[in-house]
Scaffold this motif. Sequence first.
Motif, PDB file in Angstrom:
ATOM      1  N   UNK A  32      23.104  86.858  16.897  1.00  0.00           N
ATOM      2  CA  UNK A  32      21.711  86.805  16.421  1.00  0.00           C
ATOM      3  C   UNK A  32      21.232  85.359  16.358  1.00  0.00           C
ATOM      4  N   UNK A  33      22.110  84.447  15.921  1.00  0.00           N
ATOM      5  CA  UNK A  33      21.758  83.029  15.890  1.00  0.00           C
ATOM      6  C   UNK A  33      21.430  82.521  17.290  1.00  0.00           C
ATOM      7  N   UNK A  34      22.274  82.882  18.254  1.00  0.00           N
ATOM      8  CA  UNK A  34      22.044  82.452  19.637  1.00  0.00           C
ATOM      9  C   UNK A  34      20.730  83.004  20.172  1.00  0.00           C
ATOM     10  N   UNK A  35      20.455  84.291  19.922  1.00  0.00           N
ATOM     11  CA  UNK A  35      19.201  84.892  20.392  1.00  0.00           C
ATOM     12  C   UNK A  35      17.987  84.244  19.736  1.00  0.00           C
ATOM     13  N   UNK A  36      18.101  83.920  18.448  1.00  0.00           N
ATOM     14  CA  UNK A  36      16.985  83.263  17.747  1.00  0.00           C
ATOM     15  C   UNK A  36      16.697  81.898  18.356  1.00  0.00           C
ATOM     16  N   UNK A  37      17.762  81.119  18.607  1.00  0.00           N
ATOM     17  CA  UNK A  37      17.566  79.796  19.205  1.00  0.00           C
ATOM     18  C   UNK A  37      17.002  79.890  20.617  1.00  0.00           C
ATOM     19  N   UNK A  38      17.515  80.840  21.398  1.00  0.00           N
ATOM     20  CA  UNK A  38      17.008  81.028  22.766  1.00  0.00           C
ATOM     21  C   UNK A  38      15.532  81.420  22.729  1.00  0.00           C
ATOM     22  N   UNK A  39      15.163  82.315  21.789  1.00  0.00           N
ATOM     23  CA  UNK A  39      13.758  82.722  21.660  1.00  0.00           C
ATOM     24  C   UNK A  39      12.849  81.568  21.301  1.00  0.00           C
ATOM     25  N   UNK A  40      13.291  80.742  20.354  1.00  0.00           N
ATOM     26  CA  UNK A  40      12.491  79.579  19.946  1.00  0.00           C
ATOM     27  C   UNK A  40      12.332  78.618  21.116  1.00  0.00           C
TER      28      UNK A  40
END
Length: 203
Positions: A32-40
Amino acid sequence: MGPVEQNNLYQLVHRFLDGLLPESLDWLAYGITALALVGVIANVVLVATALFTWVERRLLGRFQQRIGPNRWGPYGMLQPIADALKLLFKEDIVPKEADRWVFNLAPLVLFTPVLIMVAVIPFGAGAYLVDLNVAVLFVVAMGTVETLGFFMAGWGSGNRYALLGAMRAVAMLVSYEVPLVLSLVGVLLLAGSMSLVGVVEAQ
């Protein structure tokens, strides 16, 4: 997990999911952390691209006395949307003699290393995906993969002139990498670390 445990965003997500998920799904916090950073990062890149397009089109429109980019919408703000729609509906032309797999994979090979490099770049205190102890070497290595994308585009097109142009582009990129790496040596010696987080903290 190693260095990732230092990541503040990871710890925040982990604490939030701590009571909701069993220990066996601990990896989900990292995902989830990785997806959040990728989204940002993806949204920042998209907004920045639209902004640069707007500035460039307005400026060039003034230079060339064209009213289109300066008039389409208030202050020409709708020009990036028009450009995006035009790109989406453009005809995708593949040469008849082209190697389709190589030709279509070339843009992906060019774009993917850039996204992978973002993983080791610290955007703030604890705002990084992973802290590699050889992050500078990783960035240089990923940057060299892009030369393969240029060669694939030239080779896959099935055109001798395109192949010669791609070989020239690869030769130029390889020659630029030598001074690039040498310019990094001074920074690494002063910081005493090849980790980008260590370099930032040493400033």
